[in-house]
Design an enzyme around this catalytic site. Sequence first.
Site, PDB file in Angstrom:
ATOM      1  N   HIS A   1      -7.041   3.602   7.044  1.00  0.00           N
ATOM      2  CA  HIS A   1      -6.575   3.310   5.704  1.00  0.00           C
ATOM      3  C   HIS A   1      -5.638   4.530   5.540  1.00  0.00           C
ATOM      4  CE1 HIS A   1      -5.019   1.454   2.176  1.00  0.00           C
ATOM      5  NE2 HIS A   1      -5.738   2.024   1.428  1.00  0.00           N
TER       6      HIS A   1
ATOM      7  N   ASN B   1       1.278   2.249  11.428  1.00  0.00           N
ATOM      8  CA  ASN B   1       0.410   2.557  12.525  1.00  0.00           C
ATOM      9  C   ASN B   1       0.773   1.628  13.511  1.00  0.00           C
ATOM     10  OD1 ASN B   1      -0.846   0.758  10.432  1.00  0.00           O
ATOM     11  ND2 ASN B   1      -2.251   0.642  12.522  1.00  0.00           N
TER      12      ASN B   1
ATOM     13  N   TYR C   1      -9.297 -10.229   0.535  1.00  0.00           N
ATOM     14  CA  TYR C   1     -10.549  -9.608   0.953  1.00  0.00           C
ATOM     15  C   TYR C   1     -11.221  -8.820  -0.089  1.00  0.00           C
ATOM     16  CZ  TYR C   1      -7.514  -5.251   1.252  1.00  0.00           C
ATOM     17  OH  TYR C   1      -6.739  -4.226   0.849  1.00  0.00           O
ATOM     18  N   GLU C   2     -10.308  -8.534  -1.347  1.00  0.00           N
ATOM     19  CA  GLU C   2     -11.183  -8.078  -2.290  1.00  0.00           C
ATOM     20  C   GLU C   2     -12.137  -8.925  -3.084  1.00  0.00           C
ATOM     21  OE1 GLU C   2      -8.531  -5.383  -4.898  1.00  0.00           O
ATOM     22  OE2 GLU C   2      -7.078  -6.333  -3.780  1.00  0.00           O
TER      23      GLU C   2
ATOM     24  N   ALA D   1       2.317  -2.589   4.152  1.00  0.00           N
ATOM     25  CA  ALA D   1       2.103  -1.668   5.039  1.00  0.00           C
ATOM     26  C   ALA D   1       1.741  -2.526   6.117  1.00  0.00           C
ATOM     27  CB  ALA D   1       1.237  -0.856   4.637  1.00  0.00           C
TER      28      ALA D   1
ATOM     29  N   MET E   1      -2.639  -7.525   6.004  1.00  0.00           N
ATOM     30  CA  MET E   1      -3.747  -8.336   5.259  1.00  0.00           C
ATOM     31  C   MET E   1      -3.317  -8.833   4.004  1.00  0.00           C
ATOM     32  SD  MET E   1      -6.667  -5.424   5.699  1.00  0.00           S
ATOM     33  CE  MET E   1      -6.918  -4.639   7.103  1.00  0.00           C
ATOM     34  N   SER E   2      -1.799  -9.184   3.891  1.00  0.00           N
ATOM     35  CA  SER E   2      -1.203  -9.571   2.656  1.00  0.00           C
ATOM     36  C   SER E   2      -0.086 -10.567   2.726  1.00  0.00           C
ATOM     37  CB  SER E   2      -0.740  -8.397   1.684  1.00  0.00           C
ATOM     38  OG  SER E   2       0.150  -7.810   2.392  1.00  0.00           O
TER      39      SER E   2
ATOM     40  N   SER F   1       0.654  -1.233  -0.055  1.00  0.00           N
ATOM     41  CA  SER F   1       0.193  -0.005   0.106  1.00  0.00           C
ATOM     42  C   SER F   1       0.652   1.271  -0.101  1.00  0.00           C
ATOM     43  CB  SER F   1      -0.788   0.095   1.205  1.00  0.00           C
ATOM     44  OG  SER F   1      -1.687  -0.937   1.043  1.00  0.00           O
TER      45      SER F   1
ATOM     46  N   HIS G   1      -5.412  -8.754  -3.071  1.00  0.00           N
ATOM     47  CA  HIS G   1      -5.836  -8.976  -1.595  1.00  0.00           C
ATOM     48  C   HIS G   1      -6.947  -9.960  -1.723  1.00  0.00           C
ATOM     49  CE1 HIS G   1      -4.049  -4.953  -1.351  1.00  0.00           C
ATOM     50  NE2 HIS G   1      -3.640  -5.342  -0.332  1.00  0.00           N
TER      51      HIS G   1
ATOM     52  N   HIS H   1      -3.200   1.167  -4.697  1.00  0.00           N
ATOM     53  CA  HIS H   1      -2.882  -0.027  -5.481  1.00  0.00           C
ATOM     54  C   HIS H   1      -3.271   0.355  -7.034  1.00  0.00           C
ATOM     55  CE1 HIS H   1      -1.394  -2.805  -2.313  1.00  0.00           C
ATOM     56  NE2 HIS H   1      -2.333  -2.031  -1.733  1.00  0.00           N
TER      57      HIS H   1
HETATM   58  N1  HPA Z   1      -3.904  -4.149  10.652  1.00  0.00           N
HETATM   59  C1  HPA Z   1      -3.877  -4.918   9.505  1.00  0.00           C
HETATM   60  N2  HPA Z   1      -3.329  -4.440   8.372  1.00  0.00           N
HETATM   61  C2  HPA Z   1      -2.614  -3.305   8.300  1.00  0.00           C
HETATM   62  C3  HPA Z   1      -2.393  -2.527   9.439  1.00  0.00           C
HETATM   63  C4  HPA Z   1      -2.945  -2.934  10.601  1.00  0.00           C
HETATM   64  O1  HPA Z   1      -2.837  -2.448  11.658  1.00  0.00           O
HETATM   65  N3  HPA Z   1      -1.834  -1.590   8.980  1.00  0.00           N
HETATM   66  C5  HPA Z   1      -1.460  -1.623   7.838  1.00  0.00           C
HETATM   67  N4  HPA Z   1      -1.997  -2.586   7.267  1.00  0.00           N
END
Ligand code: HPA
Length: 287
Positions: free
Chosen positions: A260, A246, A91-92, A119, A222-223, A36, A89, A67
């Site tokens: 996001h 984060n 989840y898409e 990320a 998530m990847s 990301s 991903h 993306h």
């Molecule tokens: N959780 C899941 N996926 C992420 C996060 C998170 O805190 N930050 C960036 N991708």
Amino acid sequence: MDPTVETVSYDEVAAIADLIKKKLVDTPILGIICGSGLGGLADIVSDPICFPYSELPGFPVSTVAGHVGQFVVGMLGNKYVIIMKGRLHAYEGYSMAKATLPVRVMKLLGVKVLIVTNAAGGINQDYNVGDFMIIKDQLNIPGFVGINPLRGPNDERFGPRFPAMSKAYDREYRKLAKQVAEELGYSHYLREGVYCSLGGPCYETVTECRFLQTAGADAVGMSTCPEVIVACHASMRVLGLSLITNKAIMEYDSDLAANHEEVLETGRKQACVMLKLVSTIAERMVI
Ligand code: HPA
């Protein structure tokens, strides 16, 4: 159709690879998947040839902000590379087979080494936003319930039925990444740890974050894990780098929440560092 067992046949992968191969001047030996907001790497490739996913037969199209959705092939420093600008991903809504199809396409194009970037949220409380983490191992939570890209009939032309994952992240390349980060003066940003992936798309609850911490995870996303499974299956050497965008929320009743926009914002802020780090590592890799 159960999305966890949908397969993409060898011939389908080969058809996509052949279409790309026809336009290339050399064999890309290094593949790079951009996480990301980290797609800037594709923009510094010289003499790029672009392949939008939408023009590749049977290829999924990425739908997430940050993306773009194309392969970019060209010279990155001293190497002919293929970069995935825009990751897919699960989840898409894609099956595991579709989400990891790009790795198999890379394999059939001749890629020997894969660099994956992502990320991630910092589970490890010592990590700061903007840190980089060299991935030393992964925790693929969906795999615990059989959600695995290798589920279904195995085609030996890609790899064995039961691949080992204990050495998924190449030790030599991790050492190189550390060396390069030191030389570039990025040591204070650099960590090495365990990346954990969940199915997404929602961010984790406090209890889930605490659970992941107890399980040994340092960062969550998530990847990546499915792609790395498919790469290992195909005997590719892998280097993984997470940008901590984060901090995971570990306290009940915290006023903070992951979002996001924050992920993309940190990606933008650290894009230059990530770009320099990955391009220098790529240059120095012996393949
Ligand atoms: N959780 C899941 N996926 C992420 C996060 C998170 O805190 N930050 C960036 N991708």
